[in-house]
Design a protein around this motif. Structure first.
Motif, PDB file in Angstrom:
ATOM      1  N   VAL A   7       0.830  -1.207   0.000  1.00  0.00           N
ATOM      2  CA  VAL A   7       0.000   0.000   0.000  1.00  0.00           C
ATOM      3  C   VAL A   7       0.867   1.261   0.000  1.00  0.00           C
ATOM      4  O   VAL A   7       0.690   2.155  -0.841  1.00  0.00           O
ATOM      5  CB  VAL A   7      -0.954   0.001   1.221  1.00  0.00           C
ATOM      6  CG1 VAL A   7      -1.713   1.322   1.289  1.00  0.00           C
ATOM      7  CG2 VAL A   7      -1.924  -1.161   1.133  1.00  0.00           C
ATOM      8  N   THR A   8       1.804   1.346   0.930  1.00  0.00           N
ATOM      9  CA  THR A   8       2.645   2.540   1.008  1.00  0.00           C
ATOM     10  C   THR A   8       3.647   2.603  -0.138  1.00  0.00           C
ATOM     11  O   THR A   8       3.945   3.681  -0.650  1.00  0.00           O
ATOM     12  CB  THR A   8       3.391   2.576   2.344  1.00  0.00           C
ATOM     13  OG1 THR A   8       4.081   1.324   2.533  1.00  0.00           O
ATOM     14  CG2 THR A   8       2.425   2.788   3.494  1.00  0.00           C
ATOM     15  N   GLY A   9       4.168   1.443  -0.557  1.00  0.00           N
ATOM     16  CA  GLY A   9       5.123   1.433  -1.668  1.00  0.00           C
ATOM     17  C   GLY A   9       4.496   1.904  -2.959  1.00  0.00           C
ATOM     18  O   GLY A   9       5.024   2.784  -3.649  1.00  0.00           O
ATOM     19  N   VAL A  10       3.335   1.345  -3.310  1.00  0.00           N
ATOM     20  CA  VAL A  10       2.644   1.748  -4.537  1.00  0.00           C
ATOM     21  C   VAL A  10       2.153   3.183  -4.413  1.00  0.00           C
ATOM     22  O   VAL A  10       2.183   3.952  -5.372  1.00  0.00           O
ATOM     23  CB  VAL A  10       1.481   0.791  -4.833  1.00  0.00           C
ATOM     24  CG1 VAL A  10       0.657   1.297  -6.006  1.00  0.00           C
ATOM     25  CG2 VAL A  10       2.011  -0.610  -5.128  1.00  0.00           C
ATOM     26  N   GLY A  11       1.718   3.559  -3.198  1.00  0.00           N
ATOM     27  CA  GLY A  11       1.254   4.934  -2.991  1.00  0.00           C
ATOM     28  C   GLY A  11       2.345   5.955  -3.257  1.00  0.00           C
ATOM     29  O   GLY A  11       2.097   6.994  -3.894  1.00  0.00           O
ATOM     30  N   CYS A  12       3.569   5.671  -2.807  1.00  0.00           N
ATOM     31  CA  CYS A  12       4.698   6.573  -3.082  1.00  0.00           C
ATOM     32  C   CYS A  12       4.955   6.693  -4.575  1.00  0.00           C
ATOM     33  O   CYS A  12       5.202   7.791  -5.099  1.00  0.00           O
ATOM     34  CB  CYS A  12       5.955   6.074  -2.364  1.00  0.00           C
ATOM     35  SG  CYS A  12       5.895   6.224  -0.564  1.00  0.00           S
ATOM     36  N   CYS A  13       4.879   5.574  -5.278  1.00  0.00           N
ATOM     37  CA  CYS A  13       5.103   5.588  -6.725  1.00  0.00           C
ATOM     38  C   CYS A  13       4.028   6.395  -7.442  1.00  0.00           C
ATOM     39  O   CYS A  13       4.321   7.188  -8.347  1.00  0.00           O
ATOM     40  CB  CYS A  13       5.145   4.160  -7.268  1.00  0.00           C
ATOM     41  SG  CYS A  13       6.552   3.194  -6.691  1.00  0.00           S
ATOM     42  N   LEU A  14       2.773   6.204  -7.054  1.00  0.00           N
ATOM     43  CA  LEU A  14       1.678   6.939  -7.690  1.00  0.00           C
ATOM     44  C   LEU A  14       1.792   8.440  -7.423  1.00  0.00           C
ATOM     45  O   LEU A  14       1.512   9.262  -8.303  1.00  0.00           O
ATOM     46  CB  LEU A  14       0.335   6.409  -7.187  1.00  0.00           C
ATOM     47  CG  LEU A  14      -0.042   4.997  -7.643  1.00  0.00           C
ATOM     48  CD1 LEU A  14      -1.367   4.569  -7.015  1.00  0.00           C
ATOM     49  CD2 LEU A  14      -0.136   4.927  -9.166  1.00  0.00           C
ATOM     50  N   LEU A  15       2.205   8.798  -6.205  1.00  0.00           N
ATOM     51  CA  LEU A  15       2.387  10.207  -5.885  1.00  0.00           C
ATOM     52  C   LEU A  15       3.470  10.832  -6.770  1.00  0.00           C
ATOM     53  O   LEU A  15       3.306  11.946  -7.289  1.00  0.00           O
ATOM     54  CB  LEU A  15       2.752  10.360  -4.414  1.00  0.00           C
ATOM     55  CG  LEU A  15       3.028  11.799  -3.935  1.00  0.00           C
ATOM     56  CD1 LEU A  15       1.783  12.657  -4.105  1.00  0.00           C
ATOM     57  CD2 LEU A  15       3.492  11.796  -2.471  1.00  0.00           C
ATOM     58  N   LEU A  16       4.578  10.099  -6.953  1.00  0.00           N
ATOM     59  CA  LEU A  16       5.654  10.609  -7.803  1.00  0.00           C
ATOM     60  C   LEU A  16       5.187  10.750  -9.247  1.00  0.00           C
ATOM     61  O   LEU A  16       5.495  11.739  -9.920  1.00  0.00           O
ATOM     62  CB  LEU A  16       6.866   9.677  -7.725  1.00  0.00           C
ATOM     63  CG  LEU A  16       8.108  10.109  -8.514  1.00  0.00           C
ATOM     64  CD1 LEU A  16       8.600  11.462  -8.035  1.00  0.00           C
ATOM     65  CD2 LEU A  16       9.210   9.069  -8.397  1.00  0.00           C
ATOM     66  N   VAL A  17       4.422   9.774  -9.748  1.00  0.00           N
ATOM     67  CA  VAL A  17       3.893   9.845 -11.114  1.00  0.00           C
ATOM     68  C   VAL A  17       3.001  11.070 -11.269  1.00  0.00           C
ATOM     69  O   VAL A  17       3.062  11.790 -12.271  1.00  0.00           O
ATOM     70  CB  VAL A  17       3.120   8.556 -11.456  1.00  0.00           C
ATOM     71  CG1 VAL A  17       2.336   8.731 -12.758  1.00  0.00           C
ATOM     72  CG2 VAL A  17       4.074   7.381 -11.567  1.00  0.00           C
ATOM     73  N   LEU A  18       2.169  11.342 -10.270  1.00  0.00           N
ATOM     74  CA  LEU A  18       1.267  12.494 -10.322  1.00  0.00           C
ATOM     75  C   LEU A  18       2.065  13.802 -10.368  1.00  0.00           C
ATOM     76  O   LEU A  18       1.763  14.705 -11.169  1.00  0.00           O
ATOM     77  CB  LEU A  18       0.344  12.481  -9.104  1.00  0.00           C
ATOM     78  CG  LEU A  18      -0.704  13.605  -9.030  1.00  0.00           C
ATOM     79  CD1 LEU A  18      -1.694  13.473 -10.173  1.00  0.00           C
ATOM     80  CD2 LEU A  18      -1.421  13.581  -7.690  1.00  0.00           C
ATOM     81  N   VAL A  19       3.097  13.892  -9.538  1.00  0.00           N
ATOM     82  CA  VAL A  19       3.906  15.114  -9.494  1.00  0.00           C
ATOM     83  C   VAL A  19       4.619  15.348 -10.827  1.00  0.00           C
ATOM     84  O   VAL A  19       4.722  16.478 -11.317  1.00  0.00           O
ATOM     85  CB  VAL A  19       4.934  15.031  -8.343  1.00  0.00           C
ATOM     86  CG1 VAL A  19       5.951  16.166  -8.432  1.00  0.00           C
ATOM     87  CG2 VAL A  19       4.216  15.068  -7.006  1.00  0.00           C
ATOM     88  N   VAL A  20       5.104  14.261 -11.441  1.00  0.00           N
ATOM     89  CA  VAL A  20       5.879  14.380 -12.674  1.00  0.00           C
ATOM     90  C   VAL A  20       4.998  14.712 -13.877  1.00  0.00           C
ATOM     91  O   VAL A  20       5.387  15.478 -14.759  1.00  0.00           O
ATOM     92  CB  VAL A  20       6.666  13.068 -12.924  1.00  0.00           C
ATOM     93  CG1 VAL A  20       7.225  13.039 -14.329  1.00  0.00           C
ATOM     94  CG2 VAL A  20       7.795  12.939 -11.912  1.00  0.00           C
ATOM     95  N   THR A  21       3.819  14.145 -13.937  1.00  0.00           N
ATOM     96  CA  THR A  21       2.995  14.258 -15.146  1.00  0.00           C
ATOM     97  C   THR A  21       2.038  15.436 -15.134  1.00  0.00           C
ATOM     98  O   THR A  21       1.517  15.810 -16.182  1.00  0.00           O
ATOM     99  CB  THR A  21       2.180  12.970 -15.362  1.00  0.00           C
ATOM    100  OG1 THR A  21       1.399  12.704 -14.177  1.00  0.00           O
ATOM    101  CG2 THR A  21       3.099  11.798 -15.630  1.00  0.00           C
TER     102      THR A  21
END
Length: 764
Positions: free
Chosen positions: A483-497
């Motif tokens: 949950v936290t691992g995927v959440g960190c990745c999704l947050l980074l994707v949102l910030v980048v895109t």
């Protein structure tokens, strides 16, 4: 889990500190260390023996590194080459070429730069035997001198800025080749040439990148592509690094295992592979550093890798700093050490956390580049002012192609020595792999927030370092759960895109923006929503691209390049990147030739052909009215070839946007300014772009006669030209003109608000 041996890392830190103290404090630092050793001897009985030995070892290494640094600096300053350089003596030298000659652009033409290891120097009536490294600055005759050749030359010595060098030799005339390179240098040169030949039939990016991956030969690499690699954290692929050695030597070890070699024979293959790699990539300091760090990485990949890797890293740092103390202040060395430390110290914990819910090979593929990138982040930010947010993802995406491209490129070069056609086949396969890496770099750099601008001040870097340490400590706890691992990745994707809004920028009603592109010009005229006329593109494609991005410019119906100096045209690819560009116009004087070729190549890649700006014709481009006032008809089209007359041929534009009259002057010289005063008496404007970055060479009466309310100076901070000059700016200020500078305020915008003229600075 095996724990790293931090004692050797403590010794590495001591060596680094000792080299720094020896450089900046001198013998006083060593006296303090001796006093520390005496204190340790006194209190040794009161502490554990192991602790006492460690402290004593730290102080001894610190003292040794400091002593070596002081002696090395003293040797450079007081040695015969240093003394002659301080006097600016004309000398005759004999030395061995230690780097491939390369062409660099200078203010008044191209120069050739190479390194020599001097063996004899004659000057001021005396001759000395020596072993001193110098940089040679010569003309085109030096381009044909092969690496490893012994040459004689004449020139003037001068002091060097780099402590690795004893002097700079400004050569006079061609070198005399006294002895051909040894056979191993000739063999390495043949392999490098064969690698280039194996991909000569491929597109330009692949022709440049395959040799860069294999041996660090990045000649001919497009500057815009280099910027994309920098933005996406893939720059290490373009230079000789530990990654190159790991891939090449690792491939040789796999072949040796298949052949049945084990034990000492395998170690012998590895050692020969390292020596061969160094010869292939050249024995320059950066290559030797990369070879050592790559060897540490190979050791860390084996059994008990974390413990052995930490020890090997500590030993490597200590030895390198004792042999070459100047590495202590070289950014490349710091990046190599930090990346290796991240892999050795951080990656195992991150891998184990991810392996709780991911396959181990996937966890390792993510952990290694993430740890290396995180460890390097503060230094990268200090050098570039950026923090890449796509670096980990870009390295993960590129990783599957890096190994095959490197190995196939090397095989293409080796096989091509015997079977050129087979070499080209392997080169084609390597080129296909490289095409994927190029796609990753260009697509990643095009993301809205691929990199985050970050300050380079002490406070900004301190805050970033604290953030990095916090991520390093918290990372394993966040990554161990899906949950936290995927959440960190999704947050980074949102910030980048998703591009974040820039509060207050661009300001409402802007008509003109002077982009902060360093020492150069890049002016943007508002032609309508999402559209602009760009006048000059500055020296840096990334800087002008970001400026246009911040302004929301997607369409450029017209680019005008006032003249062909690099600080006005080298950023053209950044203007063209991802935008619809209608036309490129230039001055009539096609000089200097390097700038002309740069513009033609960049424009040609976008399907455009540069044409001269039409003199005197008034045109409407969106909301912009334009008229070219200079150079007049019949002006020369050919120059001397060194760009010395290019400034005077600058296109001078009179523009009007929403009722604001703007004069854009390029780098036109006082003679041209005086001629304009005669041709257009009584010309007045609202906004003046001060000619030639505020140089002191101006026609002051003409500048004042324009009665500009606002004057913009596009100039780089701490430039070497003395721009802008107080003698130019003070009269304008005294006349009531508001003067703004990009080096002090960043991007500068001229705005119209209810008919009133105002200015807004991005820097505050």
């Amino acid at each position: 889990m095996d724990r790293p041996d931090l004692r050797m890392l403590a010794l590495a830190g001591a060596a680094w500190a000792g080299a720094g103290l020896g450089r900046w404090v001198g013998w006083w630092a060593l006296v303090a260390v001796v006093a520390g050793l005496a204190v340790v001897a006194v209190v040794r009985r009161r502490v554990a023996a192991a602790t006492s030995r460690t402290v004593a070892g730290v102080l001894l290494v610190l003292a040794a590194a400091g002593t070596v640094t002081v002696l090395r600096l003293d040797q450079v300053d007081r040695g015969p080459v240093g003394v002659l350089a301080a006097d600016g003596a004309v000398v005759q030298v004999v030395g061995t070429v230690r780097s491939d000659p390369r062409t660099v652009s200078a203010r008044y033409g191209d120069l050739v730069v190479t390194r020599l290891e001097l063996r004899r120097v004659t000057g001021r009536g005396s001759s000395y035997a020596t072993a001193a490294p110098v940089v040679v600055i010569g003309d085109a005759d030096w381009l044909d001198v092969p690496l490893g050749a012994r040459v004689g030359a004449t020139g003037r010595l001068g002091p060097a800025d780099d402590d690795d060098l004893a002097a700079v030799l400004s050569a006079r005339g061609p070198p005399e080749v006294l002895a051909a390179p040894d056979v191993w240098w000739r063999g390495a040169a043949a392999v490098r040439a064969s690698i280039r030949s194996s991909v000569a039939h491929r597109p330009a990016d692949q022709r440049a990148l395959v040799p860069a991956l294999v041996d660090g030969d990045d000649a001919g690499l497009d500057e815009a592509l280099s910027d994309d690699f920098r933005t996406t954290g893939l720059t290490h692929l373009l230079a000789v690094s530990g990654t190159n050695l790991t891939l090449v030597v690792g491939f040789l070890l796999v072949l040796a295992r298949w052949a049945g070699l084990r034990g000492r024979a395998l170690l012998g293959v590895g050692a020969l592979g390292i020596v061969g790699f160094v010869l292939l990539a050249r024995t320059e300091p950066s290559v030797l550093r990369a070879a050592v760090m790559g060897s540490v990485a190979l050791l860390a990949m084996g059994a008990d890798g974390r413990r052995r890797g930490a020890r090997a890293l500590g030993v490597a740092v200590v030895v390198l700093l004792l042999v070459q103390p100047s590495l202590a202040v070289q950014p490349g060395f710091a990046l190599s050490v930090l990346a290796t430390a991240g892999i050795v110290l951080l990656a195992p914990g991150w891998r184990d956390a991810l392996a709780r819910w991911l396959p181990r090979w996937v966890a390792e593929a993510i952990a290694v580049p993430a740890a290396a990138q995180l460890a390097c982040t503060p230094v990268v930010a200090g050098l570039s002012g950026q923090v890449s947010l796509v670096a980990v993802a870009a390295n993960l995406a590129a990783a599957p192609a890096v190994g095959p491209a490197t190995v196939l490129g090397l095989c293409g070069g080796l096989v091509g020595l015997v079977l050129p056609f087979a070499g080209r086949v392997l080169g084609t396969l390597a080129g296909w792999c490289v095409a994927w890496i190029v796609a990753v770099a260009t697509r990643g750099a095009a993301l809205p927030t691929a990199a985050l601008d970050w300050g380079t001040g002490v406070l900004a870097l301190a805050v970033l370092t604290v953030v990095v340490v916090a991520i390093a400590l918290v990372g394993p706890f966040l990554l161990r759960r899906p949950v936290t691992g995927v959440g960190c990745c999704l947050l980074l994707v949102l910030v980048v895109t998703v591009r974040p809004p820039s509060p207050g920028w661009p300001p409402s009603g802007w008509v003109l923006v002077a982009c902060d592109v360093g020492q150069g010009d890049a002016l943007v005229l508002n032609a309508g929503p999402g559209s602009a006329v760009v006048v000059d593109s500055g020296p840096d494609p990334v800087a002008v691209d970001r400026c246009l991005d911040r302004l929301g410019v997607d369409e450029v119906p017209l680019v005008v390049l006032t003249h062909f100096h690099a600080d006005h045209v080298d950023g053209l690819s950044g203007v063209l990147d991802g935008r619809r560009v209608g036309a490129v116009e230039t001055t009539v004087l096609l000089d200097p030739p390097g700038g002309v070729r740069e513009v033609a190549a960049a424009a040609g890649s976008a399907g455009l052909v540069p044409r001269p700006a039409p003199y005197g014709e008034t045109r409407q481009v969106g909301d912009v009215t334009l008229q070219a006032l200079w150079p007049p008809p019949g002006s020369p089209t050919d120059g001397p070839g060194d760009g010395s007359t290019a400034n005077e041929a600058s296109v001078v534009l009179l523009a009007e946007v929403h009722g604001v009259r703007i004069l854009l002057t390029g780098d036109v010289e006082p003679e041209g300014q005086a001629a304009l005063a005669q041709v257009l008496p009584g010309l007045t404007v609202d906004v003046l772009k001060v000619p030639h970055h505020g140089s002191r060479y101006q026609d002051e009466p003409w500048l004042l006669s324009l009665r500009a309310r606002v004057a913009l100076v596009s100039v780089g901070a701490d430039n070497d030209y003395g721009h802008p000059a107080d003698s130019t700016l003070d009269p304008l200020v005294d006349a009531g003109t508001r003067v703004l500078r990009t080096d002090e305020d960043g991007d500068l915008a001229v705005v119209v608000d209810d008919g009133d003229l105002g200015t807004v600075a991005a820097g505050g």
